[in-house]
Design an enzyme around this catalytic site. Structure first.
Site, PDB file in Angstrom:
ATOM      1  CG  ASP A  43      -6.652  -5.188  -2.639  1.00 46.06           C
ATOM      2  OD1 ASP A  43      -7.438  -5.197  -1.677  1.00 46.06           O
ATOM      3  OD2 ASP A  43      -5.418  -5.221  -2.509  1.00 46.06           O
ATOM      4  CG  ASP A  77      -3.752  -7.034   4.237  1.00 47.91           C
ATOM      5  OD1 ASP A  77      -3.682  -7.993   3.462  1.00 47.91           O
ATOM      6  OD2 ASP A  77      -3.868  -5.848   3.838  1.00 47.91           O
TER       7      ASP A  77
HETATM    8  C1  DGJ Z   1      -4.232  -4.961   0.957  1.00 48.69           C
HETATM    9  C2  DGJ Z   1      -5.692  -5.078   1.213  1.00 48.69           C
HETATM   10  O1  DGJ Z   1      -6.275  -6.009   0.358  1.00 48.69           O
HETATM   11  C3  DGJ Z   1      -6.329  -3.711   1.070  1.00 48.69           C
HETATM   12  O2  DGJ Z   1      -7.718  -3.794   1.210  1.00 48.69           O
HETATM   13  C4  DGJ Z   1      -5.725  -2.797   2.081  1.00 48.69           C
HETATM   14  O3  DGJ Z   1      -6.060  -3.234   3.372  1.00 48.69           O
HETATM   15  C5  DGJ Z   1      -4.221  -2.722   1.902  1.00 48.69           C
HETATM   16  N1  DGJ Z   1      -3.634  -4.026   1.894  1.00 48.69           N
HETATM   17  C6  DGJ Z   1      -3.591  -1.899   2.989  1.00 48.69           C
HETATM   18  O4  DGJ Z   1      -2.234  -1.898   2.920  1.00 48.69           O
END
Ligand code: DGJ
Length: 692
Positions: free
Chosen positions: A515, A447
């Site tokens: 997300d 991430d």
């Molecule tokens: C952003 C990601 O897109 C989410 O799926 C998740 O992993 C969060 N970060 C966790 O902090």
């Protein structure tokens, strides 16, 4: 067969794929000028292409001829692709042709500046239907680079121009925009140090008359995961082209004598058969030339981020793992907050050991449980970031991007570690290597949750180099991890789909698309994503209803059918799902596994309200409809890529269809009543002579 040839008499280079030719030549002053990008030409035809009129006869004549890489030398007034400042203050590069090499479809044309000991190599590589371009620079004197694009591209003169590109934001990535191209300069860019949610580094241009299946389309994509910029220019005199590469305006870099400077690839596709044709060429390119493991079927993932957020614990992960395994999940991924003092987003990032309160016996008990349930195990990591409230930051406050005397701007309570520093990149590589090795981690969700700010590196001679070196260090760590752990698979994520590009896809297996897991919103996001990225890399989870982000209520089958168009995963709070929902989910996961090779390996055709995949004799159609007013007609879906003389059997109903009729008038899907109706149709071609 791809080929590259040079006609010495006309000084013309011709690059050919099975469906495209690309031609450029040298003018009387040795400038590489663009001549053709479109349908296939012979060498003789290419040599006869009209050369641009004698350049720059008057300072009021347009911007000059279309060049392969515009510079600032002489009477040039277009967007320069290459801006160089020499030690004597002079700017611009005056081309002198030194020669070329051709090596298995890779053409390198070498030039030297007329005055300074400065060389530019233009690289062209034909790969399938795609032409990859980049440049290399060398200098015997120190120079300042103000702009250094990978390539400039020109399209033929058309009576109008339309620009297609993707824009958006967090939880609304990949929104396709198709607009009339204005006269002037249009910039698509990221200044964030990462690809970005807001613009994706690809574009397509057509004459305003192309559709999914017809019309000429010219499209380019940049293989880079940091800041980038593409400037599209439509001149008042009617020509259009663009130049693009890494970095954004205002950054400058030093090139020292003896150094070689190489840009990322800016690839181009010409499609005579519409936006669908352009997309399929991109999909083939990503599959055949970019992805490390293209043919491997992507596993069905479970990830509890939406279910538990930061409240990760050994017990809830184990409980969810049991339900996920029963639903048919193949890879269980533990998301954020398993490490250090991370119980929210304000602490612990950088402290990459299991949180002792949450995992008193380390990760082994959970991993053993997951493996015992027959699933692979994956972990979330965010290696490039640190919370100030962490042991790492307390020990190494100088490891982050910062500028003396300036604030260190927090975004999501975190700072960016400077991977351009070899010691920082080395630290990250070491703990990742250990983590993957010690625990047999099969999958990393990598991430990146904030943009660069105060991007400085006190003491470094070339401050702006970090914008490039950081990204290269990320690439290098991923490449080394993959080489040392051949079983390891990686998902690219940046707060959703903020790092989706051809550069990151060369070392990852899939992308966390967004997300936003609301299936209704996902239709538009996936539509934009599919313009150049194939279904097998598009991670798509089925989550709860109401959706935690949008509060929209949708049927489970609708959520599944939308997510089945990519690499399916589950992300809901399975502990709250009813036995009936869990049973339905298991059945739909089973159904997905049956169609998975068709979706992930097949050809994709976007349909009016759905998507079709074709693989061998199998056809899968996923169709969906949001809320519609009573009386809204349901039009048949016109399939593509089927044999017009063949016959197809619906594998679920047994109904027979003629291929020709599937294409026109089309297939009318049997959508259930109500909002958010959806269906999955599986067809199989009947063999020749079948008596059915
Ligand atoms: C952003 C990601 O897109 C989410 O799926 C998740 O992993 C969060 N970060 C966790 O902090």
């Amino acid at each position: 067969m791809p080929s590259v040839t040079f006609d010495a008499a006309s000084r013309t280079y011709l690059l050919r794929t099975s469906t495209t030719s690309y031609v450029f030549g040298l003018d009387a002053e040795d400038t590489p000028v663009h001549l053709h990008w479109g349908p296939v030409l012979t060498q003789e035809q290419a040599a006869s292409l009209p050369r641009p009129a004698a350049p720059r006869a008057s300072s009021f004549d347009g911007v000059g001829p279309a060049e392969e890489l515009g510079t600032e030398a002489g009477a040039r007034f277009g967007t320069p692709s290459l801006q160089i400042a020499f030690p004597d203050g002079a700017r611009g590069v005056d081309w002198r042709h030194l020669g070329h090499t051709i090596d298995e479809g890779h053409l390198t044309v070498r030039f030297r500046d007329a005055v300074q000991p400065f060389e530019v190599d233009l690289h062209y590589r034909v790969r399938g239907d795609v032409l990859e371009r980049w440049i290399g620079l060398r200098s015997e004197v120190p120079v300042t680079i103000l702009r250094c694009d990978s390539a400039a591209w020109s399209v033929p003169s058309l009576s109008g121009y339309r620009l297609s590109h993707a824009t958006g934001g967090w939880s609304a990535e990949h929104q396709l925009r198709r607009t009339d191209l204005t006269v002037g300069e249009t910039t698509l860019t990221s200044r964030r140090g990462v690809t970005s949610h807001h613009a994706n580094p690809w574009l397509a241009v057509d004459g305003g008359d192309a559709g999914e299946r017809h019309g000429e389309v010219w499209s380019c994509a940049l293989a880079w995961s940091g800041s980038w910029r593409v400037t599209v220019t439509r001149t008042p005199s009617g020509s259009t082209g663009w130049t693009g590469g890494f970095g954004h305006e205002g950054l400058t870099w030093r090139l020292e004598p003896g150094e070689e400077w190489v840009t990322p690839v800016f690839a181009g596709v010409y499609a005579p058969d519409g936006f669908g044709g352009a997309s399929r060429r991109w999909h083939d390119h990503v599959t055949q030339n970019v992805l490390p493991e293209p043919d491997e079927l992507r596993p069905v993932v479970y990830n509890a981020w939406e279910a538990v957020g930061f409240d990760v614990a050994e017990s809830n992960q184990k409980e969810l793992a049991v339900l996920a395994a029963r639903a048919g999940v193949e890879l269980f991924v533990m998301d954020d907050a398993w490490f250090g003092g991370r119980t929210g987003d304000s602490a612990g990032l950088g402290d990459w050991w299991p949180n002792p309160d949450r995992f008193p016996n380390g990760l082994a008990p959970l991993i053993d449980e997951v493996h015992g349930l027959g699933m692979r195990f994956g972990l979330w990591v965010e290696p490039e970031m640190v919370n100030p409230d962490s042991d790492l930051y307390r020990a190494h406050p100088d490891w982050v991007l910062h500028m003396p005397g300036r604030p260190r701007t927090l975004l999501r309570n975190q700072l960016v570690l400077n991977f351009a520093r070899p010691d920082v990149a080395d630290w990250a590589h070491k703990w990742l290597h250990r983590l993957v090795g010690e625990h047999g981690v099969d999958f990393l969700k990598w991430d990146f949750n904030r943009a660069f700010t105060e991007a400085g590196q006190p003491g470094a001679a070339d401050q702006d180099r970090l914008w490039i070196d950081h990204v290269r260090a990320v690439y290098s760590i991923m490449d080394r991890l993959r080489a040392d752990h051949p079983h390891l698979r990686i998902e690219a994520c940046a707060g959703g789909g903020g790092r989706t590009d051809l550069g990151i896809l060369a070392r990852t297996d899939q992308v966390w698309t967004s997300d936003n897991t609301d299936a209704h919103d996902r239709i538009a996001i996936q539509h934009g994503f599919s313009q150049i990225y194939p279904a097998r890399v598009m991670a798509a989870w089925v989550t709860d209803s109401p959706n935690p982000l949008t509060r929209r209520v949708t049927p489970l089958s609708f959520r599944f059918h939308v997510a089945m168009a990519g690499a399916l995963g589950l992300g809901g709070d399975l502990l709250k799902w009813t036995p009936a929902e869990l049973a339905e989910a298991a059945a739909l996961v089973g159904r997905y596994k049956e169609i998975r090779p068709v979706v992930q390996l097949g050809r994709q055709d976007r349909l009016e309200y759905g998507v079709q995949y074709t693989y061998g004799d199998q056809v899968v159609v996923l169709a969906w409809r949001g809320p519609v007013a009573h009386g809204t007609p349901l039009v048949p879906l016109r399939l593509a890529g089927v044999d017009p003389l063949g016959r197809y059997r619906d594998e679920d109903t047994g109904a027979l269809h003629h291929g020709a009729l599937l294409m026109a008038p089309g297939l009318l899907p049997d959508l259930p009543a109500g909002d958010y109706a959806s269906t999955l149709i599986r067809l199989r071609a009947l063999g020749p002579g079948s008596s059915d």
